[in-house]
Structures are given as structure tokens and as C-alpha cells.
Design a protein around this motif. Structure first.
Motif, PDB file in Angstrom:
ATOM      1  N   ILE A 159     -42.022  27.151 -63.953  1.00  0.00           N
ATOM      2  CA  ILE A 159     -41.175  25.958 -63.965  1.00  0.00           C
ATOM      3  C   ILE A 159     -41.847  24.815 -64.707  1.00  0.00           C
ATOM      4  O   ILE A 159     -41.197  23.858 -65.144  1.00  0.00           O
ATOM      5  CB  ILE A 159     -40.852  25.531 -62.511  1.00  0.00           C
ATOM      6  CG1 ILE A 159     -39.791  24.429 -62.484  1.00  0.00           C
ATOM      7  CG2 ILE A 159     -42.119  25.072 -61.802  1.00  0.00           C
ATOM      8  CD1 ILE A 159     -38.448  24.841 -62.983  1.00  0.00           C
ATOM      9  N   ARG A 160     -43.157  24.918 -64.899  1.00  0.00           N
ATOM     10  CA  ARG A 160     -43.881  23.837 -65.564  1.00  0.00           C
ATOM     11  C   ARG A 160     -43.392  23.626 -66.996  1.00  0.00           C
ATOM     12  O   ARG A 160     -43.466  22.499 -67.510  1.00  0.00           O
ATOM     13  CB  ARG A 160     -45.382  24.117 -65.572  1.00  0.00           C
ATOM     14  CG  ARG A 160     -45.772  25.364 -66.316  1.00  0.00           C
ATOM     15  CD  ARG A 160     -47.280  25.572 -66.322  1.00  0.00           C
ATOM     16  NE  ARG A 160     -47.928  24.626 -67.186  1.00  0.00           N
ATOM     17  CZ  ARG A 160     -49.246  24.456 -67.242  1.00  0.00           C
ATOM     18  NH1 ARG A 160     -50.024  25.146 -66.421  1.00  0.00           N
ATOM     19  NH2 ARG A 160     -49.793  23.616 -68.084  1.00  0.00           N
TER      20      ARG A 160
ATOM     21  N   LEU B 155     -40.449  21.399 -67.026  1.00  0.00           N
ATOM     22  CA  LEU B 155     -40.894  20.123 -66.459  1.00  0.00           C
ATOM     23  C   LEU B 155     -41.655  19.296 -67.498  1.00  0.00           C
ATOM     24  O   LEU B 155     -41.462  18.087 -67.598  1.00  0.00           O
ATOM     25  CB  LEU B 155     -41.774  20.357 -65.232  1.00  0.00           C
ATOM     26  CG  LEU B 155     -41.054  20.731 -63.937  1.00  0.00           C
ATOM     27  CD1 LEU B 155     -42.060  20.931 -62.804  1.00  0.00           C
ATOM     28  CD2 LEU B 155     -40.031  19.664 -63.545  1.00  0.00           C
TER      29      LEU B 155
ATOM     30  N   ILE C  46     -40.414  15.688 -68.617  1.00  0.00           N
ATOM     31  CA  ILE C  46     -41.298  14.527 -68.445  1.00  0.00           C
ATOM     32  C   ILE C  46     -41.553  13.854 -69.790  1.00  0.00           C
ATOM     33  O   ILE C  46     -41.537  12.618 -69.898  1.00  0.00           O
ATOM     34  CB  ILE C  46     -42.621  14.962 -67.784  1.00  0.00           C
ATOM     35  CG1 ILE C  46     -42.376  15.343 -66.318  1.00  0.00           C
ATOM     36  CG2 ILE C  46     -43.672  13.857 -67.883  1.00  0.00           C
ATOM     37  CD1 ILE C  46     -43.555  16.010 -65.647  1.00  0.00           C
TER      38      ILE C  46
END
Length: 289
Positions: A107-108, A111, A115
Motif C-alpha cells: 500500500i506504500r 500512499l 502524499i
């Protein structure tokens, strides 16, 4: 540059903010590559250099950089198609799994893209269609990459920290964020302050407490914001580091000798100063009490 800024100023603010966010999404996708590959590139280069000095065969003779080889699934080797690299959308379409072997994708990745997009849009909203906005956007991209790389590997690559430092000094030739004299003093003082803490800790404890990359990152922030911002940067990064580090020791049952990367806390402090200024120092002091 002035012509570009004049053209941007003629566009609706909402359009500029959305456009900055979209560009941030695309750059965030590239930052995922930087975050994954740059530490490996450093490792491979060091191993090849040592082997070359010793007259041994190179352990990594193949080309490996930010462009080559093509991105592939680490589990099955499936090469990522261009449409599978569309920021966020491809992750949702694939339901967070490799198209070939269905291995979950972290999921990073989306993300980081989100971000980076949010920070880019925030910079455009905060500074408006100015040279400060464009510079701040580039700075946030660098800080996102440094945050993730240090969190993963406890490394702050010179390939990012040093250009960030020099860019801050160059931008402040025109006093974009701070007078040039304050920026030069800020770069030197930022480095020397953490360098002094490093040696003091090493003399007292007999081991290293932080890496040299932390010195360079603080120097870069000093070059951008001037020496006046250093108290806020150091205090905020130290307070956040102490609180989060203490929490990890308690909840993850780590020993007191466990090392934690300090770079992410410096990055967080840098983003706060970028958007709120060094005037947040009084608020930090209140929070610290």
C-alpha cells in the motif's frame, strides 16, 4: 522565469492547485522507483568499487539505475506494463495485486503518490503562482524520497541531500526564502550542530548516535530557511523523535540500544517550517512542556 510566472498567475488558482497535484502524482510514481532503487545502486556501486580495487570480478556487472532494468514483480518477474504504472488508478484497478501472480502490492506505493500529490498541491495553494511555490514543490519531492529511504535503510543519500543544499543556496541568491548570508550561516551551522551532537554522543556512549547524512540534511534545511529556523528544526525533530522512539521501545518491546532513523523526523520538521515558518517554535516549546 518571470514570463512563466506571469503565465501561471493568469490561470485560475483552483486549476493551478489541481495541476500541481496531478504532477505530484506522476512524480510520486517516479519517487517510488527512486526510493527502491537508489539504495541498491549505492550498494552495488560500493561492492563493484571494492572488487575493482582488489582485482576481483565485479559482483554486479549488469546495468542497474533508475531506468534500467524495467520494473518487474519481485515474486514472479512479470514486467510492469506502462498502464500498470498509472499512479493510484492502476493500483485500484489491479486491486493491489500483481497482474500475473496475484502477489499483494504494498500500500506504500499509492500512499507515496498521494502524499507527493498532496504536498505539491499544498505548496501551490500556500505560496500561489510564485517562484517560491515551484521551489517548495521540488523540495517536498526531495523530502518525501529522503523520508522513505531513511525509514527503509537508515541512509540519506548524498545524491539527494547535497543537491538540495546547493539548490537552497542558489535560490537564496535572490533571497527567495532567506537572505543569502543567513542561508550560508544556516548551512554551516546546521551541519556543525548535529556534527557536534554526534561526537558528544560518541564520546559519552562509545557508539554512533546518528549518521552523517543527518548533518547534510540539516545543513540543506539551514540553506533553505536560514540559521534562524535551526532552533525550531532541531527542537521539533528531537521532540518528535523522542516521543515516537519511546513509543516504539514500549509497544514493540525494543531494547534501548535499538537504532532508529533520525532523518524522517528532520524531514517532518522541515515540512512544518516550510509551510508554517520558524514561528512555530513557541508552540513547540509549549507542546514539549
Amino acid at each position: 522565469m518571470q514570463a512563466v510566472l506571469s503565465s501561471l498567475a493568469a490561470l485560475p488558482p483552483a486549476f493551478l492547485i489541481v495541476a500541481a497535484g496531478v504532477v505530484g502524482l506522476m512524480v510520486g510514481s517516479f519517487l517510488n522507483v527512486v526510493i527502491h532503487r537508489l539504495p541498491k545502486m549505492m550498494e552495488y556501486d560500493e561492492a563493484n568499487y571494492i572488487a575493482e580495487i582488489r582485482g576481483e570480478p565485479l559482483p554486479h556487472p549488469e546495468r542497474y539505475n533508475l531506468m534500467v532494468p524495467r520494473s518487474a514483480c519481485p515474486k514472479c518477474g512479470h514486467q510492469i506494463a506502462p498502464w500498470e504504472n498509472i499512479p493510484v488508478i492502476s493500483y485500484l484497478f489491479l486491486r493491489g495485486r500483481c497482474k500475473a501472480c496475484k502477489t499483494p502490492i504494498g500500500i506504500r506505493y499509492p500512499l507515496v503518490e498521494l502524499i507527493t500529490a498532496a504536498l505539491s498541491a499544498l505548496a501551490m495553494w500556500h505560496f500561489g503562482p510564485t517562484a517560491q511555490a515551484l521551489a517548495a514543490i521540488v523540495m517536498t519531492w526531495s523530502l518525501v524520497a529522503l523520508f522513505m529511504i531513511d525509514a527503509d535503510t537508515q541512509l540519506l543519500p548524498d545524491q539527494i541531500t547535497l543537491p538540495l543544499l546547493w539548490l537552497g543556496l542558489l535560490l537564496n541568491l535572490q533571497g527567495l526564502f532567506a537572505p543569502l548570508a543567513d542561508a550560508v550561516i544556516g548551512a554551516a551551522a546546521g551541519y556543525l550542530l548535529l556534527w557536534s551532537v554526534y561526537w558528544l554522543y560518541k564520546l559519552v556512549r562509545g557508539r554512533e548516535g546518528m549518521g552523517h547524512g543527518d548533518f547534510k540534511l540539516m545543513a540543506a534545511l539551514g540553506a533553505w530557511f536560514g540559521w534562524q529556523a535551526l532552533p525550531a528544526l532541531i527542537l521539533m525533530s528531537s521532540v518528535v523523535g523522542a516521543v515516537l522512539g519511546g513509543a516504539m521501545l514500549v509497544f514493540r518491546r525494543k531494547s534501548s540500544d535499538t537504532t532508529f532513523p533520525f532523518g524522517p523526523y528532520i524531514v517532518g520538521a522541515g515540512l512544518i517550517v516550510l509551510f508554517f515558518g520558524a514561528d512555530v517554535l513557541p508552540l513547540t516549546l509549549v507542546a514539549g512542556h
